[in-house]
Motif scaffolding. Sequence first.
Motif, PDB file in Angstrom:
ATOM      1  N   GLY A 100       4.439 -29.294  12.205  1.00  0.00           N
ATOM      2  CA  GLY A 100       3.535 -30.212  12.910  1.00  0.00           C
ATOM      3  C   GLY A 100       4.281 -31.225  13.754  1.00  0.00           C
ATOM      4  O   GLY A 100       3.701 -32.198  14.230  1.00  0.00           O
ATOM      5  N   LYS A 123      -1.674 -29.500  16.948  1.00  0.00           N
ATOM      6  CA  LYS A 123      -1.144 -29.329  15.585  1.00  0.00           C
ATOM      7  C   LYS A 123      -2.084 -28.463  14.758  1.00  0.00           C
ATOM      8  O   LYS A 123      -3.266 -28.754  14.639  1.00  0.00           O
ATOM      9  N   ALA A 146      -0.596 -27.228   9.167  1.00  0.00           N
ATOM     10  CA  ALA A 146       0.753 -27.760   9.352  1.00  0.00           C
ATOM     11  C   ALA A 146       1.083 -28.716   8.202  1.00  0.00           C
ATOM     12  O   ALA A 146       0.199 -29.361   7.628  1.00  0.00           O
ATOM     13  N   ALA A 187      -0.065 -32.300   8.583  1.00  0.00           N
ATOM     14  CA  ALA A 187      -1.519 -32.424   8.627  1.00  0.00           C
ATOM     15  C   ALA A 187      -2.098 -32.515   7.223  1.00  0.00           C
ATOM     16  O   ALA A 187      -3.128 -33.165   7.001  1.00  0.00           O
TER      17      ALA A 187
END
Length: 308
Positions: free
Chosen positions: A203, A217, A221, A224
Motif C-alpha cells: 500500500g 490502494k 493492502a 489498509a
Amino acid sequence: MKQDLQNVTDYTNNNTIFMVWNFKDNAEVRIVFNQLCKLVINLNNSVNVRFPVSRASCVMGIGYDAWHQLNLPLPLPKELVNFVPVTGEKHTAVSSKGDLHFHIRADNTSICYDMAAAISDILEAVATSAEEIHGFRYWDSRSILGFVDGTENPQGQDREFFSMIGDDDAAYKGGSYLFVQKYIHNLSAWKTLSTEQQEKVIGRYKSNDVEMADDVKPANAHIALANVGDDFKIVRDNMPFGNISTNEMGTYFIAYASTFSTVEKMLNNMFIGSPAGNYDRILDFSTAKTGSLFFVPTFNMLDELSSE
C-alpha cells in the motif's frame, strides 16, 4: 523518558536482542525473579551512566502464566491474558507460550550482548530459552521485504499516550502491554512479484515510502488493514533478522500499547479480514511463527516486586 518508566517509547535502534524465556515446571522461581527485577533496574541505570549516547535499554515483560506462577499481585492488569489465536480462512496468528520477554537494544552490539548474558546467567537455572532473535537496522528502517517499516508510528508525546496504560487501570498506570510475533518471509515468492505488485501488497511506493491514494490502494493492502484509525495506534519497534545460509529471513513484530484491544483490532483485520475474507495480502508472503502477550511494569513496580 520519565525516570520511572521502562523504555517503551524509544525509537528503533541499530541492534536488538529479543529473548523469550519459559519457567521450568516446579522450579523455585520467585527468588530468581526478585533478583531479575533488581538486575533489570541495574542494567538500565548502568548503561545510562556508562554509555549515555548509546540509546541502550532493557525492557522486561511478564506473561499471564508467569504472573500466576510468581504469585504477583491480584487483580492482574485488565487486559493481560494468554493470547488466543486469531484464525482466518487462510492464515492464523498463532499463540505461543512466553513467561518473560526481554527487549534489549543499543547502538553498540557489545552492550546488547552483555545485558543478554547477564540475564541468561540468572535465568538458566529455573527457565529455558524459547526464542532469541538478533535484530538489526536494515538501511533506512526497511524490512527484509524492502519497504520502510513503522511509518505509521506515533511521534513525540503521542508515543507515551498510545503505549502506556492510563487512569482506566490505575494500579498499573505507566505500564504497557507488549505483544510480539516472529514472522518468516517467503522471499523466493516475494521476489517473483514486480515492484508494482509488491507496492500493491504493502500500500506504499517502495522507493519513497509514500502511501498510495485511497482510490489506488487495494482494499487488502497491508496498511489498509493494519491501520485501524488515528485513535487506535501502537508503538512498533519491529526489527529484521535473518540467516542467509538457512534462508530464515523475517521480521520480529513488537508492539507496545496502552490497550491490547488495539492490537486485537489489527490482528482481526489482518488475519480474518475486513470484511471477513479480505485478509492482509502480506500474509501470503509472511508467516507468523509465534504470538505472545506480556505486561511491562514500571521501574517502581519492579522495585516493589523484587522486595516481596
